[in-house]
Design an enzyme around this catalytic site. Structure first.
Site, PDB file in Angstrom:
ATOM      1  CE1 TYR A 154       7.053   5.318  10.578  1.00 11.11           C
ATOM      2  CE2 TYR A 154       5.023   4.263  11.572  1.00 11.11           C
ATOM      3  CZ  TYR A 154       6.982   4.451  10.734  1.00 11.11           C
ATOM      4  OH  TYR A 154       7.461   3.410   9.741  1.00 11.11           O
ATOM      5  N   PRO A 165       4.273  -0.913  -0.355  1.00  9.55           N
ATOM      6  CG  PRO A 165       1.949  -1.665   0.844  1.00  9.55           C
ATOM      7  CD  PRO A 165       3.654  -0.863   0.748  1.00  9.55           C
ATOM      8  CG  LEU A 166      -0.350  -0.283  -3.651  1.00  6.82           C
ATOM      9  CD1 LEU A 166      -1.361   0.147  -3.000  1.00  6.82           C
ATOM     10  CD2 LEU A 166      -0.668  -1.351  -3.814  1.00  6.82           C
ATOM     11  N   GLY A 214       4.522   4.065  -3.440  1.00 13.94           N
ATOM     12  CA  GLY A 214       3.759   5.297  -2.954  1.00 13.94           C
ATOM     13  C   GLY A 214       2.611   5.834  -4.011  1.00 13.94           C
ATOM     14  N   GLY A 215       1.864   4.722  -4.446  1.00 11.53           N
ATOM     15  CA  GLY A 215       0.633   4.728  -5.604  1.00 11.53           C
ATOM     16  C   GLY A 215       0.770   4.728  -6.736  1.00 11.53           C
ATOM     17  CG  LEU A 232       3.015  -0.438  -8.697  1.00 17.68           C
ATOM     18  CD1 LEU A 232       3.191  -1.683  -7.526  1.00 17.68           C
ATOM     19  CD2 LEU A 232       2.487  -1.295  -9.783  1.00 17.68           C
ATOM     20  N   GLY A 233      -1.397   1.895  -7.257  1.00 19.51           N
ATOM     21  CA  GLY A 233      -2.476   1.686  -7.257  1.00 19.51           C
ATOM     22  C   GLY A 233      -3.894   3.158  -8.026  1.00 19.51           C
ATOM     23  N   GLY A 234      -3.293   2.015  -9.066  1.00 27.01           N
ATOM     24  CA  GLY A 234      -4.561   2.830 -10.320  1.00 27.01           C
ATOM     25  C   GLY A 234      -4.839   3.904  -9.944  1.00 27.01           C
TER      26      GLY A 234
END
Length: 330
Positions: free
Chosen positions: A53, A212-213, A215-216, A218-220
């Site tokens: 990273y 979990p989202l 790549g965003g 599912l983040g609204g």
């Protein structure tokens, strides 16, 4: 904060995992330290990183950022369950990648130095190495454990049969083997339910979802776009996913609005409700984003909401919510 054991081990970890991929890439060192302080303040004790990273041109390596935070004292290292990874190339010379005994030894020593610690709690294989025999891998890992440099071992991005191979090889050596598997898993990406998640449950591995989202997406993202704000999920690979599944994402955000919860928090809460999941990796770029993620811990999705989510994002396989081989057989 809620805690659970990491798989069948006695190690107690928080049900949200602090991902550090943004440290040194999108988040400054000072802000990264603030986020880690806030994580401890909120009871998050499980930090995930990797030896690669922040190592691309123009980035700042992540492990040393964490190491300098540990150096601040106040029990920071002792309170943290630290996970890092080995596999991907750290140089262009032979034996600077994958899972040979030589690279495992060198990579571990290098991570310990960068992290400013004398042991790693969970050392994870970042990917399966098809060219190195399990006998060699487990022998190298057993030496690290005997030396006190690593306490537990985990995998990442393994197939179900890779988990079985690893565990049976470890069993033949009377070794604990893997205690965790880190996989891409979210409402839109549920392939691990076919064989990886059943294998993890069978062998006592805690599943740690990354992405979990998605790549965003599912983040609204649609709501944020309407509000005129910057939103993840609108560029690169995520933009293609959003274009392909826009109607479904819109219906998902509408469902979340009906139950009065933020889409990002619902996505995390859904993962927390899945049997065998230890905790999803959150990758906050700010302390405020970290605080917001905590809401997922208090959301309890009822059976009706879970059923509606399954309708929007069906489990893999033509036969519904079943593991392999029933998902594609009978």
């Amino acid at each position: 904060m809620e805690y659970t054991n990491l798989g069948r081990s006695g190690l107690s970890v928080s049900r949200l995992v602090l991902g550090t991929m943004n440290f040194g890439t999108q988040t400054s060192e000072a802000d990264s330290h603030t986020i880690m302080d806030r994580a401890h303040d909120r009871g998050i004790n499980f930090f995930d990183t990797a030896n690669v990273y922040g190592t691309r041109p123009g980035e700042q390596p992540t492990e040393p950022i964490i190491g300098r935070w540990f150096a601040g004292g106040n029990g920071r290292r002792e309170k943290t369950v630290l996970a890092t990874k080995v596999y991907l190339p750290t140089g262009s010379w032979p034996n600077e990648s994958y899972l040979s005994a030589l690279n495992i030894r060198r990579a571990c020593e290098a991570s310990l130095k960068r992290l400013g610690t004398d042991y790693i709690d969970v050392y994870q294989m970042h990917h399966v190495d098809r060219s190195t025999p399990w006998e060699e891998i487990w022998e190298a890992f057993s030496v690290l454990r005997q030396q006190g440099k690593v306490l537990y071992f985990g995998s990442s991005n393994f197939a179900g049969w890779h988990i079985a191979q690893a565990q049976e090889a470890a069993r033949s050596r009377h070794f604990l083997g893997l205690v965790s598997e880190q996989s891409r898993y979210n409402l839109m990406t549920r392939w691990v339910e076919l064989e990886v998640l059943p294998a993890a449950r069978h062998y006592g591995l805690g599943l740690i979802p990354w992405g979990p989202l998605n790549g965003g997406v599912l983040g609204g993202v649609l709501r944020k776009m309407k509000e005129g704000g910057a939103a993840r999920g609108t560029s690169g690979h995520s933009a293609g996913l959003l274009a392909q599944h826009r109607d479904t994402v819109e219906a998902y955000e509408k469902l979340c609005a009906e139950i009065g919860e933020d889409p990002a928090h619902v996505g995390l809460a859904w993962l927390l409700a899945q049997e065998g999941v230890t905790g999803p990796i959150i990758g906050p770029r700010t302390a405020e984003q970290l605080d917001g993620s905590l809401r997922a811990l208090s959301i309890r999705l009822d059976t009706g909401t879970l059923a509606r989510l399954d309708q929007l994002f069906p489990p893999p396989g033509p036969n519904g919510a079943k593991p392999a081989p029933e998902a594609y057989a009978w």
